[in-house]
Design an enzyme around this catalytic site. Structure first.
Site, PDB file in Angstrom:
ATOM      1  N   TYR A 174      45.906 -42.550 -34.573  1.00 43.07           N
ATOM      2  CA  TYR A 174      46.888 -43.150 -33.655  1.00 43.07           C
ATOM      3  C   TYR A 174      46.534 -44.606 -33.334  1.00 43.07           C
ATOM      4  O   TYR A 174      47.309 -45.307 -32.682  1.00 43.07           O
ATOM      5  CB  TYR A 174      47.004 -42.359 -32.337  1.00 43.07           C
ATOM      6  CG  TYR A 174      47.341 -40.890 -32.489  1.00 43.07           C
ATOM      7  CD1 TYR A 174      47.816 -40.362 -33.684  1.00 43.07           C
ATOM      8  CD2 TYR A 174      47.184 -40.009 -31.410  1.00 43.07           C
ATOM      9  CE1 TYR A 174      48.110 -39.010 -33.815  1.00 43.07           C
ATOM     10  CE2 TYR A 174      47.479 -38.653 -31.541  1.00 43.07           C
ATOM     11  CZ  TYR A 174      47.941 -38.166 -32.745  1.00 43.07           C
ATOM     12  OH  TYR A 174      48.222 -36.823 -32.865  1.00 43.07           O
ATOM     13  N   PRO A 180      56.077 -30.781 -28.561  1.00 46.96           N
ATOM     14  CA  PRO A 180      56.789 -29.689 -27.869  1.00 46.96           C
ATOM     15  C   PRO A 180      58.251 -30.028 -27.581  1.00 46.96           C
ATOM     16  O   PRO A 180      59.057 -29.110 -27.393  1.00 46.96           O
ATOM     17  CB  PRO A 180      55.991 -29.526 -26.562  1.00 46.96           C
ATOM     18  CG  PRO A 180      55.308 -30.833 -26.348  1.00 46.96           C
ATOM     19  CD  PRO A 180      54.983 -31.336 -27.728  1.00 46.96           C
TER      20      PRO A 180
HETATM   21  N1  LIG Z   1      48.024 -33.099 -34.812  1.00 50.60           N
HETATM   22  C1  LIG Z   1      49.106 -33.681 -35.276  1.00 50.60           C
HETATM   23  O1  LIG Z   1      49.299 -33.830 -36.494  1.00 50.60           O
HETATM   24  C2  LIG Z   1      50.132 -34.150 -34.308  1.00 50.60           C
HETATM   25  C3  LIG Z   1      51.413 -34.515 -34.774  1.00 50.60           C
HETATM   26  C4  LIG Z   1      52.357 -34.908 -33.826  1.00 50.60           C
HETATM   27  C5  LIG Z   1      52.019 -34.953 -32.493  1.00 50.60           C
HETATM   28  N2  LIG Z   1      50.758 -34.635 -32.067  1.00 50.60           N
HETATM   29  C6  LIG Z   1      50.366 -34.708 -30.634  1.00 50.60           C
HETATM   30  O2  LIG Z   1      51.387 -34.122 -29.832  1.00 50.60           O
HETATM   31  C7  LIG Z   1      51.893 -35.106 -28.936  1.00 50.60           C
HETATM   32  C8  LIG Z   1      53.358 -34.879 -28.616  1.00 50.60           C
HETATM   33  O3  LIG Z   1      54.167 -34.876 -29.765  1.00 50.60           O
HETATM   34  P1  LIG Z   1      55.201 -36.058 -30.094  1.00 50.60           P
HETATM   35  O4  LIG Z   1      54.605 -37.348 -29.711  1.00 50.60           O
HETATM   36  O5  LIG Z   1      55.624 -35.813 -31.490  1.00 50.60           O
HETATM   37  O6  LIG Z   1      56.471 -35.832 -29.201  1.00 50.60           O
HETATM   38  P2  LIG Z   1      57.046 -34.953 -27.983  1.00 50.60           P
HETATM   39  O7  LIG Z   1      56.074 -34.871 -26.879  1.00 50.60           O
HETATM   40  O8  LIG Z   1      57.632 -33.720 -28.555  1.00 50.60           O
HETATM   41  O9  LIG Z   1      58.264 -35.921 -27.561  1.00 50.60           O
HETATM   42  C9  LIG Z   1      58.016 -37.232 -27.167  1.00 50.60           C
HETATM   43  C10 LIG Z   1      59.347 -37.971 -27.050  1.00 50.60           C
HETATM   44  O10 LIG Z   1      60.099 -37.394 -25.983  1.00 50.60           O
HETATM   45  C11 LIG Z   1      60.354 -38.384 -24.987  1.00 50.60           C
HETATM   46  N3  LIG Z   1      60.199 -37.749 -23.671  1.00 50.60           N
HETATM   47  C12 LIG Z   1      59.078 -37.159 -23.186  1.00 50.60           C
HETATM   48  N4  LIG Z   1      59.314 -36.624 -21.971  1.00 50.60           N
HETATM   49  C13 LIG Z   1      60.604 -36.887 -21.672  1.00 50.60           C
HETATM   50  C14 LIG Z   1      61.414 -36.612 -20.532  1.00 50.60           C
HETATM   51  N5  LIG Z   1      60.946 -35.915 -19.496  1.00 50.60           N
HETATM   52  N6  LIG Z   1      62.699 -37.033 -20.563  1.00 50.60           N
HETATM   53  C15 LIG Z   1      63.192 -37.705 -21.643  1.00 50.60           C
HETATM   54  N7  LIG Z   1      62.466 -38.007 -22.729  1.00 50.60           N
HETATM   55  C16 LIG Z   1      61.178 -37.600 -22.749  1.00 50.60           C
HETATM   56  C17 LIG Z   1      59.320 -39.465 -25.206  1.00 50.60           C
HETATM   57  O11 LIG Z   1      59.830 -40.696 -24.728  1.00 50.60           O
HETATM   58  P3  LIG Z   1      58.933 -41.972 -24.327  1.00 50.60           P
HETATM   59  O12 LIG Z   1      57.666 -41.886 -25.125  1.00 50.60           O
HETATM   60  O13 LIG Z   1      59.807 -43.125 -24.703  1.00 50.60           O
HETATM   61  O14 LIG Z   1      58.672 -41.928 -22.871  1.00 50.60           O
HETATM   62  C18 LIG Z   1      59.175 -39.431 -26.718  1.00 50.60           C
HETATM   63  O15 LIG Z   1      60.220 -40.132 -27.358  1.00 50.60           O
HETATM   64  C19 LIG Z   1      51.594 -36.402 -29.677  1.00 50.60           C
HETATM   65  O16 LIG Z   1      51.738 -37.536 -28.840  1.00 50.60           O
HETATM   66  C20 LIG Z   1      50.215 -36.150 -30.192  1.00 50.60           C
HETATM   67  O17 LIG Z   1      49.268 -36.292 -29.158  1.00 50.60           O
HETATM   68  C21 LIG Z   1      49.831 -34.222 -32.955  1.00 50.60           C
END
Ligand SMILES: NC(=O)c1ccc[n+]([C@@H]2O[C@H](COP(=O)([O-])OP(=O)(O)OC[C@H]3O[C@@H](n4cnc5c(N)ncnc54)[C@H](OP(=O)(O)O)[C@@H]3O)[C@@H](O)[C@H]2O)c1
Length: 272
Positions: free
Chosen positions: A52, A201
């Protein structure tokens, strides 16, 4: 007791806060602010990765919060493309240096194969992952990682490691959200004392416009994001929502409600 004060317990007895804060796509120069916002909101669990490119900002944010190091559970990951013992050893040292920490709480192999070969590349990297895992076991023995695990591993990838290791993986961080729940993999992990962490999630934001999830949320006065996070918890997984906005970061902790079996069935029936 609310979710923010609840824990899962890993197989080695280490406790891990039930809600984690994601930082993928959070730029390094915004990571400190996002992490401080999360810690102010009550999260005590931060997920980062060398991949990241924000470990320095994450570490800075934790220090700036004023919380003692042992009050925050920190996860990082050995990059997916680093598939030798030497590269993994160097990556672990580099992550600790970037974070400016003597140890992390959970150290993961980011993926079983380099990203361009995920998920279906023909070479399984079985021998390579055993070599990388040995580096993680050594970090665990040396106190550089309080627990160790994997990410994006399928059952065959896990069985390869467990067949050759001294310390078995304690967690598997996988994509898990409404419409994409990998039930066989989750059942396997849960039957083998491997905690499932639910990444993306909210489907990396793709679920935010889903009308069915919104309708379910209305019954509880909860947003789509809150229903998504709660759903992961109801499935016994540990959600890692990401945001860079203070209001979303705080709202995503307001998840102390229970989805009824009927609503869970409605959500289970959704497909991507
Ligand atoms: N191990 C792996 O390969 C892997 C892969 C993917 C993810 N991950 C981990 O999992 C975490 C979460 O997954 P992700 O980043 O894919 O996405 P996510 O948490 O599923 O979704 C994040 C998105 O949703 C928006 N959001 C979050 N809360 C919200 C709310 N209450 N209202 C409206 N919009 C909201 C965020 O906006 P803003 O950011 O603009 O506020 C962002 O665009 C990652 O950050 C990482 O730490 C790990």
């Amino acid at each position: 007791m609310g979710v923010l004060s609840e824990h899962f317990t890993l197989v080695n007895g280490v406790t891990i806060p039930k809600l984690g804060f994601g930082t993928w796509q959070t730029p390094n120069d915004g990571a400190s602010a996002a992490v401080q916002s999360a810690l102010r909101a009550g999260y005590t669990h931060i997920d980062t990765a060398r991949g990241y490119e924000n470990e320095a900002g994450v570490g800075a944010g934790i220090r700036a919060s004023g919380l003692p190091r042992d009050a925050v559970f920190v996860t990082t990951k050995v990059p997916a493309q680093m598939k030798s013992y030497d590269e993994a050893k160097a990556a672990i040292a580099r992550s600790l240096a970037e974070l400016q920490m003597a140890s992390v709480d959970l150290l993961l192999i980011h993926a079983p194969k380099p990203w361009p070969e995920m998920p279906d590349g023909p070479h399984p990297y079985f021998e390579e992952n055993v070599a990388v895992w040995r580096a993680l076991e050594e970090a665990y023995a040396a106190g550089q990682a309080r627990s160790i695990g994997v990410s994006n591993f399928q059952i065959a990838d896990i069985e390869n490691v467990t067949a050759h290791c001294t310390v078995a993986p304690m967690a598997n961080q996988i994509r898990f959200h409404i419409g994409y729940t990998q039930p066989d993999l989750v059942a396997y992990c849960q039957a083998h004392n491997i905690l499932v962490e639910a990444y993306s999630p909210i489907g990396t934001g793709r679920l935010l416009g889903n009308a069915t999830i919104a309708q379910v949320g209305e019954k509880y006065g909860k947003s789509v994001a809150q229903v998504c996070i709660r759903y992961a918890l109801e499935k016994g997984t540990l959600p890692l929502p990401k945001s860079v906005h203070d209001a979303y970061i705080a709202a995503n902790t307001d998840i102390d409600f229970e989805l009824t079996p009927a609503d869970m069935a409605t959500l289970d029936a959704l497909t991507e």
